[in-house]
Design a protein around this motif. Sequence first.
Motif, PDB file in Angstrom:
ATOM      1  N   TYR A 207       0.793  -1.162  -0.045  1.00 13.27           N
ATOM      2  CA  TYR A 207      -0.120   0.142  -0.122  1.00 13.27           C
ATOM      3  C   TYR A 207       0.893   1.280   0.054  1.00 13.27           C
ATOM      4  O   TYR A 207       0.499   2.170  -0.889  1.00 13.27           O
ATOM      5  CB  TYR A 207      -0.855  -0.129   1.377  1.00 13.27           C
TER       6      TYR A 207
ATOM      7  N   TYR B  24      -1.866  -1.063  -5.043  1.00 10.82           N
ATOM      8  CA  TYR B  24      -3.103  -1.282  -4.343  1.00 10.82           C
ATOM      9  C   TYR B  24      -3.823  -2.448  -4.729  1.00 10.82           C
ATOM     10  O   TYR B  24      -4.311  -3.297  -3.921  1.00 10.82           O
ATOM     11  CB  TYR B  24      -4.231  -0.084  -4.638  1.00 10.82           C
TER      12      TYR B  24
ATOM     13  N   ALA C 115      -1.697  -5.107  -2.599  1.00  9.09           N
ATOM     14  CA  ALA C 115      -1.975  -5.032  -1.314  1.00  9.09           C
ATOM     15  C   ALA C 115      -3.443  -5.351  -0.758  1.00  9.09           C
ATOM     16  O   ALA C 115      -3.552  -5.909   0.285  1.00  9.09           O
ATOM     17  CB  ALA C 115      -2.119  -3.328  -0.912  1.00  9.09           C
ATOM     18  N   GLU C 116      -4.336  -5.334  -1.830  1.00 10.32           N
ATOM     19  CA  GLU C 116      -5.798  -5.631  -1.581  1.00 10.32           C
ATOM     20  C   GLU C 116      -5.529  -7.184  -1.324  1.00 10.32           C
ATOM     21  O   GLU C 116      -6.386  -7.713  -0.419  1.00 10.32           O
ATOM     22  CB  GLU C 116      -6.906  -5.380  -2.675  1.00 10.32           C
TER      23      GLU C 116
ATOM     24  N   THR D 284      -7.623   0.362   1.155  1.00 16.03           N
ATOM     25  CA  THR D 284      -7.251  -0.033  -0.009  1.00 16.03           C
ATOM     26  C   THR D 284      -8.365  -0.100  -1.105  1.00 16.03           C
ATOM     27  O   THR D 284      -8.278   0.210  -2.221  1.00 16.03           O
ATOM     28  CB  THR D 284      -6.775  -1.620   0.019  1.00 16.03           C
TER      29      THR D 284
ATOM     30  N   GLN E  18      -9.018   3.428  -2.516  1.00 16.34           N
ATOM     31  CA  GLN E  18      -8.009   3.634  -3.594  1.00 16.34           C
ATOM     32  C   GLN E  18      -8.323   3.067  -4.856  1.00 16.34           C
ATOM     33  O   GLN E  18      -8.126   3.617  -5.844  1.00 16.34           O
ATOM     34  CB  GLN E  18      -6.645   3.357  -2.902  1.00 16.34           C
TER      35      GLN E  18
END
Length: 368
Positions: A55, A60, A63-64, A86, A89
């Motif tokens: 992140y 993203y 990261a998700e 997240t 974003q």
Amino acid sequence: MKMNCRPFAVLLTAATVIAAPDIAAAQPAAPQEAAANADAAKRADASYRRGLRLYSDGKYVEAESELQSAWELNPTFDVAYNLGNTKYQLKKHKEAAQYLSHALRRWPLMKAAAKLKPTAEKRLAESRAQVGAVTVKVSVAGAEVVVDGKAVGKAPLEGEVFVEAGEHRVEARLEGYAPASQTVKVAKGGTAEVALALAKSEAHEAMPVAKAVDGGSAPGAATGAPVAEMPPALPAEPGPEPQKRSWVPVIALGAASVVGLGVGIGTTVASNAASDEAHKQSAAIIQGRGQCVKPESAWVGPCEQVRSDATRADTLGNVARVAFIASGAFAIAAATYVLWPKAKRSESAVALPVVHSDGAGIAVMGAW
């Protein structure tokens, strides 16, 4: 931004064990369950940390995936907060609203978390304006609530269910009851209220019992059908008289559990603060085009501070983890003492919590 609250998972695990209906029978499986929970917590923590790094790097999508894995293993408020950020974003407003609202409902009362709360509230409001919401009330607790064919929880639901603007079908299902459903239309930024009343299904209604009146025969006998004779009820064997149980150990173990919880919370806050400082200092070094592998003289001091803060955060985090484990172990010991059947006078048994850096458990000592 992050909040590292992994030790809370251990406390929840302990609470789950305490709530078991047959704690005496569950004791042999406790070490295996504790080991499985500890492994899940470690894997969740690893995914959580990877998600935060991704992140911070603006990755993203990656990261998700990591934060979603952490959530499935250990659904705590800090994971929900970062996963909601997240999703925000990525402009997945419905999911962002769901996770951010979950985090805000469980937001801890600690100064380290207070500065992050306005961000969560702002992003929830922005995401909420892009989607609709449904509040669902069901007449029978425990019924499964389904929205558009997907289960979203059991009644009573906590908070709203966020949906895309448009028409949605809401259902409630529970064994022994006829399903109930309602179709609602929700506007963007709006809320629809759904109330579902469950009625017992005919198959589960009580069957009538045939009785003889005024010395006559039961209905089955009137038609010549044989009537089965029921065996006479036997008197129940009297149970042993209950013995008085001392509450001193329960009070002592409960107090120890509370102390462990307090220490865990305090060291968690300190660990989070140290981690935040290390993160901020590291970001400042990177923005200043410095690095800490072979730092220039101007960056030696800041780099040492980053290492010191990171080490302190890890140490405090380990202390917090042990404190939470100890708190849960003491709570389990208290519940075991209360719920375990009284031993005979010729028998004696003592349950003691065992706590070490890798976990905790219960040691039972006695003679039979």
